[in-house]
Write a protein that holds these residues in place. Sequence first.
Motif, mmCIF file in Angstrom:
data_model
loop_
_atom_site.group_PDB
_atom_site.id
_atom_site.type_symbol
_atom_site.label_atom_id
_atom_site.label_comp_id
_atom_site.label_asym_id
_atom_site.label_seq_id
_atom_site.Cartn_x
_atom_site.Cartn_y
_atom_site.Cartn_z
ATOM 1 N N ALA A 65 0.837 -1.205 0.000
ATOM 2 C CA ALA A 65 0.000 0.000 0.000
ATOM 3 C C ALA A 65 0.874 1.258 0.000
ATOM 4 C CB ALA A 65 -0.935 -0.003 1.206
ATOM 5 N N ALA A 66 1.967 1.232 0.749
ATOM 6 C CA ALA A 66 2.885 2.378 0.767
ATOM 7 C C ALA A 66 3.533 2.562 -0.600
ATOM 8 C CB ALA A 66 3.950 2.184 1.844
ATOM 9 N N THR A 67 3.872 1.467 -1.249
ATOM 10 C CA THR A 67 4.433 1.540 -2.597
ATOM 11 C C THR A 67 3.429 2.166 -3.555
ATOM 12 O OG1 THR A 67 5.844 -0.380 -2.216
ATOM 13 C CG2 THR A 67 5.353 0.157 -4.506
ATOM 14 N N ALA A 68 2.180 1.764 -3.443
ATOM 15 C CA ALA A 68 1.132 2.325 -4.306
ATOM 16 C C ALA A 68 0.972 3.822 -4.055
ATOM 17 C CB ALA A 68 -0.187 1.595 -4.073
ATOM 18 N N ARG A 69 1.021 4.231 -2.786
ATOM 19 C CA ARG A 69 0.925 5.669 -2.487
ATOM 20 C C ARG A 69 2.102 6.423 -3.103
ATOM 21 N NH1 ARG A 69 -0.501 3.599 2.524
ATOM 22 N NH2 ARG A 69 1.555 4.082 3.384
ATOM 23 N N GLY A 70 3.286 5.849 -3.021
ATOM 24 C CA GLY A 70 4.463 6.484 -3.611
ATOM 25 C C GLY A 70 4.359 6.596 -5.121
ATOM 26 N N LEU A 71 3.847 5.559 -5.751
ATOM 27 C CA LEU A 71 3.671 5.604 -7.206
ATOM 28 C C LEU A 71 2.658 6.669 -7.608
ATOM 29 C CD1 LEU A 71 3.707 1.801 -8.079
ATOM 30 C CD2 LEU A 71 5.430 3.510 -8.682
ATOM 31 N N ARG A 72 1.567 6.761 -6.850
ATOM 32 C CA ARG A 72 0.571 7.799 -7.155
ATOM 33 C C ARG A 72 1.160 9.192 -6.964
ATOM 34 N NH1 ARG A 72 -2.815 3.968 -4.759
ATOM 35 N NH2 ARG A 72 -2.690 4.989 -2.742
ATOM 36 N N ALA A 73 1.971 9.378 -5.931
ATOM 37 C CA ALA A 73 2.609 10.679 -5.706
ATOM 38 C C ALA A 73 3.557 11.015 -6.856
ATOM 39 C CB ALA A 73 3.359 10.677 -4.376
ATOM 40 N N ALA A 74 4.298 10.027 -7.321
ATOM 41 C CA ALA A 74 5.205 10.256 -8.448
ATOM 42 C C ALA A 74 4.421 10.602 -9.711
ATOM 43 C CB ALA A 74 6.074 9.024 -8.679
ATOM 44 N N GLN A 75 3.297 9.930 -9.920
ATOM 45 C CA GLN A 75 2.467 10.241 -11.085
ATOM 46 C C GLN A 75 1.940 11.670 -11.017
ATOM 47 O OE1 GLN A 75 -0.349 7.023 -10.694
ATOM 48 N NE2 GLN A 75 0.570 5.889 -12.391
ATOM 49 N N ARG A 76 1.506 12.083 -9.825
ATOM 50 C CA ARG A 76 1.019 13.461 -9.670
ATOM 51 C C ARG A 76 2.138 14.456 -9.953
ATOM 52 N NH1 ARG A 76 -1.613 11.155 -5.253
ATOM 53 N NH2 ARG A 76 0.007 11.898 -3.841
ATOM 54 N N ARG A 77 3.327 14.164 -9.454
ATOM 55 C CA ARG A 77 4.456 15.076 -9.658
ATOM 56 C C ARG A 77 4.817 15.168 -11.136
ATOM 57 N NH1 ARG A 77 6.118 19.561 -7.742
ATOM 58 N NH2 ARG A 77 8.363 19.794 -7.754
ATOM 59 N N LEU A 78 4.822 14.042 -11.818
ATOM 60 C CA LEU A 78 5.109 14.063 -13.253
ATOM 61 C C LEU A 78 4.039 14.846 -14.011
ATOM 62 C CD1 LEU A 78 6.384 10.424 -13.817
ATOM 63 C CD2 LEU A 78 7.714 12.541 -13.975
ATOM 64 N N ALA A 79 2.792 14.732 -13.587
ATOM 65 C CA ALA A 79 1.718 15.499 -14.224
ATOM 66 C C ALA A 79 1.940 16.994 -14.013
ATOM 67 C CB ALA A 79 0.362 15.073 -13.669
ATOM 68 N N GLU A 80 2.400 17.372 -12.822
ATOM 69 C CA GLU A 80 2.699 18.785 -12.567
ATOM 70 C C GLU A 80 3.816 19.278 -13.482
ATOM 71 O OE1 GLU A 80 3.733 19.061 -8.452
ATOM 72 O OE2 GLU A 80 1.662 18.877 -7.766
ATOM 73 N N ILE A 81 4.838 18.472 -13.644
ATOM 74 C CA ILE A 81 5.968 18.860 -14.493
ATOM 75 C C ILE A 81 5.519 18.973 -15.947
ATOM 76 C CG2 ILE A 81 8.205 18.075 -15.387
ATOM 77 C CD1 ILE A 81 8.687 16.910 -12.530
ATOM 78 N N ARG A 82 4.698 18.021 -16.400
ATOM 79 C CA ARG A 82 4.178 18.105 -17.771
ATOM 80 C C ARG A 82 3.343 19.364 -17.957
ATOM 81 N NH1 ARG A 82 2.266 12.961 -16.989
ATOM 82 N NH2 ARG A 82 3.953 11.511 -17.236
ATOM 83 N N ALA A 83 2.534 19.689 -16.955
ATOM 84 C CA ALA A 83 1.705 20.892 -17.045
ATOM 85 C C ALA A 83 2.577 22.137 -17.153
ATOM 86 C CB ALA A 83 0.782 20.984 -15.832
ATOM 87 N N LEU A 84 3.682 22.154 -16.443
ATOM 88 C CA LEU A 84 4.604 23.286 -16.544
ATOM 89 C C LEU A 84 5.159 23.409 -17.958
ATOM 90 C CD1 LEU A 84 6.567 23.030 -13.207
ATOM 91 C CD2 LEU A 84 5.214 24.980 -13.978
ATOM 92 N N ARG A 85 5.500 22.290 -18.522
ATOM 93 C CA ARG A 85 6.031 22.314 -19.890
ATOM 94 C C ARG A 85 4.986 22.796 -20.887
ATOM 95 N NH1 ARG A 85 10.185 17.434 -20.959
ATOM 96 N NH2 ARG A 85 11.862 18.465 -19.856
ATOM 97 N N GLU A 86 3.731 22.553 -20.574
ATOM 98 C CA GLU A 86 2.655 22.945 -21.484
ATOM 99 C C GLU A 86 2.220 24.387 -21.274
ATOM 100 O OE1 GLU A 86 -0.253 19.957 -20.705
ATOM 101 O OE2 GLU A 86 0.923 18.388 -21.682
#
Length: 114
Positions: A65-86
């Motif tokens: 479950a902790a691994t899943a939370r970490g993966l979701r956090a990483a996905q959110r962070r990558l989405a933020e970075i993509r949004a910045l690029r856009e």
Amino acid sequence: MSADLTALDDLLDRMLGCILLSDLAALSPLAAEAETLLARVTTPADIVAVHRLRAKAEHNARCLAATARGLRAAQRRLAEIRALREGRTRLVTYDGQGRRAETALSPASLTRRI
């Protein structure tokens, strides 16, 4: 402890290793193996071993479950970075105490910050 319970104990240790290494692809065959072992265990005589196995399985579940939370956090962070690029111009960061801060950025400065 019976041979099946010993095998299940070893399997839970291997599963934990996969979880800790984030080798999630390796978990699927191990899960199938666990199902096979559990099907063979009918009425275990060693109740202490069963409680220990349950504790290991619960620990593995918490780690997964902790691994899943970490993966979701990483996905959110990558989405933020993509949004910045856009074209979004604010980068959200957090300090050591967990306080949120927004920083205005131009897309050109993004590569220097990340």
